[in-house]
Write a protein that holds these residues in place. Structure first.
Motif, mmCIF file in Angstrom:
data_model
loop_
_atom_site.group_PDB
_atom_site.id
_atom_site.type_symbol
_atom_site.label_atom_id
_atom_site.label_comp_id
_atom_site.label_asym_id
_atom_site.label_seq_id
_atom_site.Cartn_x
_atom_site.Cartn_y
_atom_site.Cartn_z
ATOM 1 N N LEU A 1 4.228 40.896 7.892
ATOM 2 C CA LEU A 1 3.279 39.813 7.114
ATOM 3 C C LEU A 1 4.137 39.041 6.407
ATOM 4 O O LEU A 1 3.933 37.649 6.031
ATOM 5 N N ALA A 2 4.884 39.457 5.680
ATOM 6 C CA ALA A 2 6.009 38.529 4.693
ATOM 7 C C ALA A 2 6.615 37.668 5.436
ATOM 8 O O ALA A 2 6.710 36.521 4.975
ATOM 9 N N ALA A 3 7.071 37.995 6.711
ATOM 10 C CA ALA A 3 8.109 37.033 7.465
ATOM 11 C C ALA A 3 7.057 36.092 7.982
ATOM 12 O O ALA A 3 7.435 34.956 8.083
ATOM 13 N N GLU A 4 5.545 36.300 8.387
ATOM 14 C CA GLU A 4 4.871 35.360 8.782
ATOM 15 C C GLU A 4 4.541 34.368 7.527
ATOM 16 O O GLU A 4 4.291 33.254 7.974
ATOM 17 N N LEU A 5 4.535 35.014 6.324
ATOM 18 C CA LEU A 5 4.189 33.940 5.340
ATOM 19 C C LEU A 5 5.169 33.145 5.018
ATOM 20 O O LEU A 5 4.948 31.865 4.647
ATOM 21 N N ARG A 6 6.426 33.616 5.169
ATOM 22 C CA ARG A 6 7.434 32.615 4.779
ATOM 23 C C ARG A 6 7.605 31.247 5.737
ATOM 24 O O ARG A 6 7.986 30.364 5.275
ATOM 25 N N LEU A 7 6.972 31.805 6.998
ATOM 26 C CA LEU A 7 7.095 30.488 8.073
ATOM 27 C C LEU A 7 6.086 29.449 7.686
ATOM 28 O O LEU A 7 6.239 28.310 7.993
ATOM 29 N N ILE A 8 4.946 29.797 6.926
ATOM 30 C CA ILE A 8 4.111 28.924 6.707
ATOM 31 C C ILE A 8 3.789 28.312 5.102
ATOM 32 O O ILE A 8 2.898 27.547 4.867
ATOM 33 N N LYS A 9 4.737 29.282 4.266
ATOM 34 C CA LYS A 9 4.583 28.911 2.804
ATOM 35 C C LYS A 9 4.871 27.460 2.339
ATOM 36 O O LYS A 9 4.098 26.987 1.628
ATOM 37 N N SER A 10 5.790 26.968 3.244
ATOM 38 C CA SER A 10 6.078 25.527 2.724
ATOM 39 C C SER A 10 4.915 24.537 2.830
ATOM 40 O O SER A 10 4.330 23.772 2.196
ATOM 41 N N LYS A 11 4.411 24.810 4.135
ATOM 42 C CA LYS A 11 3.189 23.718 4.461
ATOM 43 C C LYS A 11 1.812 24.226 3.659
ATOM 44 O O LYS A 11 1.227 23.297 2.973
ATOM 45 N N TYR A 12 1.733 25.252 3.135
ATOM 46 C CA TYR A 12 0.669 26.067 2.375
ATOM 47 C C TYR A 12 0.744 25.428 0.863
ATOM 48 O O TYR A 12 -0.291 24.744 0.442
ATOM 49 N N LEU A 13 2.067 25.363 0.406
ATOM 50 C CA LEU A 13 2.405 24.681 -0.844
ATOM 51 C C LEU A 13 2.077 23.350 -0.998
ATOM 52 O O LEU A 13 1.629 22.938 -1.793
ATOM 53 N N LEU A 14 2.549 22.549 -0.056
ATOM 54 C CA LEU A 14 2.395 21.267 0.155
ATOM 55 C C LEU A 14 1.042 21.168 0.255
ATOM 56 O O LEU A 14 0.333 20.002 -0.697
ATOM 57 N N PHE A 15 0.006 21.590 0.853
ATOM 58 C CA PHE A 15 -1.359 21.411 0.916
ATOM 59 C C PHE A 15 -2.095 21.720 -0.544
ATOM 60 O O PHE A 15 -2.747 21.130 -1.367
ATOM 61 N N ALA A 16 -1.542 22.805 -1.161
ATOM 62 C CA ALA A 16 -1.953 23.538 -2.265
ATOM 63 C C ALA A 16 -1.648 22.398 -3.317
ATOM 64 O O ALA A 16 -2.418 22.178 -4.462
ATOM 65 N N ARG A 17 -0.477 21.817 -3.562
ATOM 66 C CA ARG A 17 -0.219 20.776 -4.666
ATOM 67 C C ARG A 17 -1.116 19.490 -4.235
ATOM 68 O O ARG A 17 -1.405 18.938 -5.615
ATOM 69 N N GLN B 1 -14.707 22.069 0.924
ATOM 70 C CA GLN B 1 -14.609 21.298 2.385
ATOM 71 C C GLN B 1 -13.364 20.855 2.595
ATOM 72 O O GLN B 1 -12.874 20.746 3.824
ATOM 73 N N ARG B 2 -12.712 20.366 1.641
ATOM 74 C CA ARG B 2 -11.107 20.170 1.756
ATOM 75 C C ARG B 2 -10.210 21.073 2.537
ATOM 76 O O ARG B 2 -9.419 20.843 3.390
ATOM 77 N N LYS B 3 -10.544 22.461 1.784
ATOM 78 C CA LYS B 3 -9.894 23.466 2.505
ATOM 79 C C LYS B 3 -10.161 23.827 3.987
ATOM 80 O O LYS B 3 -9.448 24.417 4.517
ATOM 81 N N ARG B 4 -11.527 23.605 4.261
ATOM 82 C CA ARG B 4 -11.813 23.915 5.645
ATOM 83 C C ARG B 4 -11.331 23.117 6.453
ATOM 84 O O ARG B 4 -11.455 23.368 7.786
ATOM 85 N N LYS B 5 -11.005 21.816 6.129
ATOM 86 C CA LYS B 5 -10.367 20.943 7.095
ATOM 87 C C LYS B 5 -9.137 21.187 7.809
ATOM 88 O O LYS B 5 -8.675 20.855 8.614
ATOM 89 N N THR B 6 -8.296 22.275 7.164
ATOM 90 C CA THR B 6 -7.065 22.715 7.693
ATOM 91 C C THR B 6 -7.172 24.234 7.557
ATOM 92 O O THR B 6 -7.936 24.905 6.633
ATOM 93 N N GLY B 7 -6.610 24.926 8.695
ATOM 94 C CA GLY B 7 -6.655 26.218 8.743
ATOM 95 C C GLY B 7 -5.609 26.977 7.888
ATOM 96 O O GLY B 7 -5.585 28.187 7.630
#
Length: 361
Positions: A188-204, A155-161
């Motif tokens: 795809l790796a370039a696209e991942l670099r752009l959102i990686k920090s936001k993903y890691l912040l949410f993952a933490r 549920q928490r993961k679904r709240k953010t895309g």
């Protein structure tokens, strides 16, 4: 012998889980139904293989319970010994992945089947039964807690895309690399670099809950190890009992043979007495042979159990506190597809596996 035909509880009970089949409303196990099912499968296996049931070996391996010949069981044990016991083997890696990511209902089914197998052999031992009952309650409580935790996590993961986006792109990138599509992978790796920090912040933010669920799943593996040890102990006790019985039968045999020789050399001996004595000797010989064959089967079963116990211990030890990168990698793996199958069993019986515990014949 033909390769075993795998029969899951699903097919045997029209889609019901083992929990529906044997767990009563008061939380007790219906062992009579379980025992009847085991006898039916064992009898069918004996009929299919044309091998007496006492010579078949029960092997617990790769989320399956199999009844097979001693020869085939030995092949499984030997293969496992040479290919699957190192800590860094693919088989161990797959089992760790299954423990972390496997369907909790399937893992719960597996534990209930093992508990039934253990309780069924300790019906007259209240001390062990009480331990097994506590373990069963712990399993049901832990699996309930895991379900609730995983639902909350989803549920928490679904709240953010961001999670789905990152993991989907990561899976596509790895797939592109596997296919040699370097430009696609680099884009795809370039696209991942752009959102990686936001993903890691949410993952933490999810990490404490992920680690708690992983810890609970590790508890299930530890419980599995302990229940397997109970099963092994019961098998060892059966082996000892059979050995004592054989010793008694052999003494009886010597006594019968001595009596037969005396009667045979006596004058006026009735042939009916000799025939009766021969019949008694033949029955004792048959009993000794049958019990000796059963011991040979048990020894193979113990060898397989020892390996399964060792594997469970290795997996449980590996389920220590994961790093954040470990958790991210686990999520990526889920996007890449199902766990690869352990080759050991499949190489012998030529059949694919699932994560649900099977009872096979």
């Amino acid at each position: 012998m033909k390769n075993p035909e795998y029969v899951s509880f699903d097919s045997l009970v029209s889609g019901k889980s083992i929990k529906d089949l044997i767990l009563l409303k008061d939380g007790q196990l219906d062992l009579s139904r379980f025992d009847a099912l085991m006898r039916a499968i064992l009898e069918e296996s004996a009929k299919t293989s044309n091998v007496p049931s006492h010579k078949l070996v029960r092997v617990i391996r790769d989320n399956r319970v199999i009844w097979t010949t001693a020869e085939q069981a030995k092949k499984m044990v030997d293969y496992h010994r040479h290919h699957s016991l190192s800590d860094d083997s693919e088989a161990i890696a797959n089992k760790i992945e299954l423990a972390i990511s496997g369907d909790i209902s399937h893992l719960e089914d597996e534990m209930l089947i093992l508990l039934c197998m253990a309780e069924s052999t300790y019906k007259d031992n209240q001390e062990v039964l009480q331990k097994l009952e506590r373990r069963r309650k712990d399993v049901l409580n832990v699996t309930t807690e895991i379900r609730e935790g995983e639902m909350e996590l989803a549920q928490r993961k679904r709240k953010t895309g961001i999670v789905d986006t990152f993991e989907e792109k990561m899976g596509l990138m790895l797939q592109a690399r596997d296919r040699g599509q370097e430009k696609r992978a680099n884009d795809l790796a370039a696209e991942l670099r752009l959102i990686k920090s936001k993903y890691l912040l949410f993952a933490r933010g999810l990490e404490p809950q992920i680690q708690k669920i992983r810890q609970l799943r590790g508890e299930l593996v530890r419980t599995k190890e302990k229940v397997l040890i109970h099963i092994k102990n019961s098998v060892t006790q059966e082996e000892k009992s059979l050995s004592l019985s054989i010793d008694s039968l052999e003494k009886n045999m010597k006594s019968l043979e001595d009596s037969f020789n005396k009667i045979a050399h006596s004058s006026g001996t009735d042939s009916k007495d000799l025939d009766s004595m021969k019949t008694r000797i033949a029955k004792v010989q048959s009993a000794i042979k049958s019990k000796t064959e059963r011991i040979e089967s048990i020894q193979q079963e113990k060898a397989a159990l020892n390996q399964e116990i060792e594997t469970a211990k290795v997996v449980a030890d590996k389920l220590g506190a994961p790093s954040l990168d470990d958790s991210i990698n686990e999520q990526v793996k889920k996007q890449q597809g199902k766990i690869k199958e352990t080759p050991g069993l499949d190489a012998i019986v030529n059949k694919s596996s699932t994560s649900r515990m099977h009872i096979n014949r």
